[in-house]
Design a protein around this motif. Structure first.
Motif, PDB file in Angstrom:
ATOM      1  N   ALA A   1       0.834  -1.202   0.000  1.00 42.12           N
ATOM      2  CA  ALA A   1       0.000   0.000   0.000  1.00 42.12           C
ATOM      3  C   ALA A   1       0.871   1.255   0.000  1.00 42.12           C
ATOM      4  CB  ALA A   1      -0.926  -0.002   1.212  1.00 42.12           C
TER       5      ALA A   1
ATOM      6  N   VAL B   1       2.112   1.891  -3.486  1.00 39.33           N
ATOM      7  CA  VAL B   1       1.085   2.515  -4.321  1.00 39.33           C
ATOM      8  C   VAL B   1       1.041   4.017  -4.061  1.00 39.33           C
ATOM      9  CG1 VAL B   1      -1.395   2.675  -4.759  1.00 39.33           C
ATOM     10  CG2 VAL B   1      -0.300   0.434  -4.543  1.00 39.33           C
TER      11      VAL B   1
ATOM     12  N   GLN C   1      -2.554  -7.274  -5.093  1.00 36.24           N
ATOM     13  CA  GLN C   1      -1.932  -5.960  -4.883  1.00 36.24           C
ATOM     14  C   GLN C   1      -0.678  -5.804  -5.722  1.00 36.24           C
ATOM     15  OE1 GLN C   1      -2.039  -6.104  -0.318  1.00 36.24           O
ATOM     16  NE2 GLN C   1      -2.063  -3.905  -0.710  1.00 36.24           N
TER      17      GLN C   1
ATOM     18  N   GLN D   1      -1.565  -5.087  -9.254  1.00 30.11           N
ATOM     19  CA  GLN D   1      -1.992  -3.700  -9.430  1.00 30.11           C
ATOM     20  C   GLN D   1      -0.789  -2.772  -9.510  1.00 30.11           C
ATOM     21  OE1 GLN D   1      -4.861  -4.100  -5.969  1.00 30.11           O
ATOM     22  NE2 GLN D   1      -5.976  -2.629  -7.211  1.00 30.11           N
ATOM     23  N   ILE D   2       0.198  -2.997  -8.648  1.00 31.61           N
ATOM     24  CA  ILE D   2       1.403  -2.165  -8.655  1.00 31.61           C
ATOM     25  C   ILE D   2       2.136  -2.307  -9.979  1.00 31.61           C
ATOM     26  CG2 ILE D   2       3.689  -1.899  -7.624  1.00 31.61           C
ATOM     27  CD1 ILE D   2       2.410  -2.571  -4.930  1.00 31.61           C
TER      28      ILE D   2
ATOM     29  N   ILE E   1       0.307  -0.334 -12.635  1.00 27.13           N
ATOM     30  CA  ILE E   1       0.554   1.104 -12.505  1.00 27.13           C
ATOM     31  C   ILE E   1       1.955   1.451 -12.995  1.00 27.13           C
ATOM     32  CG2 ILE E   1       0.815   3.002 -10.850  1.00 27.13           C
ATOM     33  CD1 ILE E   1      -1.310   1.622  -9.124  1.00 27.13           C
TER      34      ILE E   1
ATOM     35  N   SER F   1      -2.886   2.182 -15.587  1.00 28.64           N
ATOM     36  CA  SER F   1      -3.663   2.514 -14.392  1.00 28.64           C
ATOM     37  C   SER F   1      -5.109   2.061 -14.508  1.00 28.64           C
ATOM     38  CB  SER F   1      -3.615   4.024 -14.140  1.00 28.64           C
ATOM     39  OG  SER F   1      -2.299   4.444 -13.875  1.00 28.64           O
TER      40      SER F   1
ATOM     41  N   ALA G   1      -5.297  -1.444 -13.494  1.00 27.92           N
ATOM     42  CA  ALA G   1      -5.195  -1.537 -12.032  1.00 27.92           C
ATOM     43  C   ALA G   1      -6.531  -1.220 -11.378  1.00 27.92           C
ATOM     44  CB  ALA G   1      -4.119  -0.583 -11.524  1.00 27.92           C
ATOM     45  N   ASP G   2      -7.248  -0.226 -11.916  1.00 30.10           N
ATOM     46  CA  ASP G   2      -8.564   0.128 -11.374  1.00 30.10           C
ATOM     47  C   ASP G   2      -9.566  -1.010 -11.583  1.00 30.10           C
ATOM     48  OD1 ASP G   2      -7.612   2.577 -10.599  1.00 30.10           O
ATOM     49  OD2 ASP G   2      -8.321   3.617 -12.404  1.00 30.10           O
TER      50      ASP G   2
ATOM     51  N   SER H   1      -8.849  -3.682  -9.134  1.00 27.80           N
ATOM     52  CA  SER H   1      -9.282  -3.254  -7.809  1.00 27.80           C
ATOM     53  C   SER H   1     -10.782  -3.471  -7.620  1.00 27.80           C
ATOM     54  CB  SER H   1      -8.933  -1.782  -7.599  1.00 27.80           C
ATOM     55  OG  SER H   1      -9.350  -1.337  -6.334  1.00 27.80           O
TER      56      SER H   1
END
Length: 198
Positions: free
Chosen positions: A55, A58, A123, A126-127, A130, A135, A138-139, A142
């Motif tokens: 986190a 991010v 996670q 997602q990183i 990004i 992005s 990644a959204d 999420s």
């Protein structure tokens, strides 16, 4: 599944993939490990720490507006996540037993720790998205992770307690979490932690 495999990147990825494909089999494998409680607490601390670090990564990549001095947001999130996991594990064990379930707190905690380990991979994905400029991907990941979390939890709890219907378990979990969030908000408010309006 064995503990040494889970602690390697390749093993974590393989078992995460297998968990998403066949969650009930994965739950049975986790429970079959029969880990002692001290190992479960260490596992909880490890997944919370790693989640907090991811986190933080991010936030470094996508800076958020300054919220003023105080405890860093990832640390607060880590503490909240740890308390949430312990209380939810206790609730699932106790309430499930009241409805004839055969699971206990240790089994519930083991499954919740593994669920968090699975979402460490999410996670990390997602990183990576990004980092390479995706992005939007990644959204999407999420958003998709929210129903996935509840679905995997329902599958895990069904196996843990020996329930017959995943969907009944799913909706029971949703209702439990809604009630839990409501009670938690009452407790927080009673201690005077009311959000300040601008």
């Amino acid at each position: 599944m064995n503990l040494s495999e889970i602690l390697t990147l390749s093993g974590l990825w393989r078992h995460t993939r297998d968990t998403i494909r066949a969650p009930q089999e994965a739950a049975q494998a986790v429970l079959a490990l029969n880990l002692p409680r001290n190992v479960l607490w260490l596992g909880l601390a490890l997944v919370i720490t790693l989640s907090t670090l991811l986190a933080s990564a991010v936030l470094l990549m996508v800076p958020m507006p300054e919220a003023g001095a105080g405890v860093p947001m990832p640390v607060v999130m880590g503490i909240v996540q740890a308390v949430f996991l312990v209380l939810v594990s206790l609730g699932i064990a106790v309430i499930g037993a009241r409805f004839g379930g055969k699971g206990d707190f240790d089994g519930t905690l083991a499954l919740m720790v593994w669920l968090q380990a699975v979402f460490l991979v999410v996670q990390a994905f997602q990183i990576a998205a990004i980092a390479i400029g995706l992005s939007v991907l990644a959204d999407i990941v999420s958003l998709a992770s929210i129903p996935l979390f509840f679905w995997l939890m329902a599958q895990f709890v069904t196996v843990l307690h020996g329930f017959s219907s995943v969907w009944k378990t799913f909706w029971a979990i949703i209702m439990f979490l809604i009630a839990f969030a409501f009670l938690l908000s009452l407790v927080v408010t009673s201690f005077g932690f009311v959000p300040m309006m601008p």
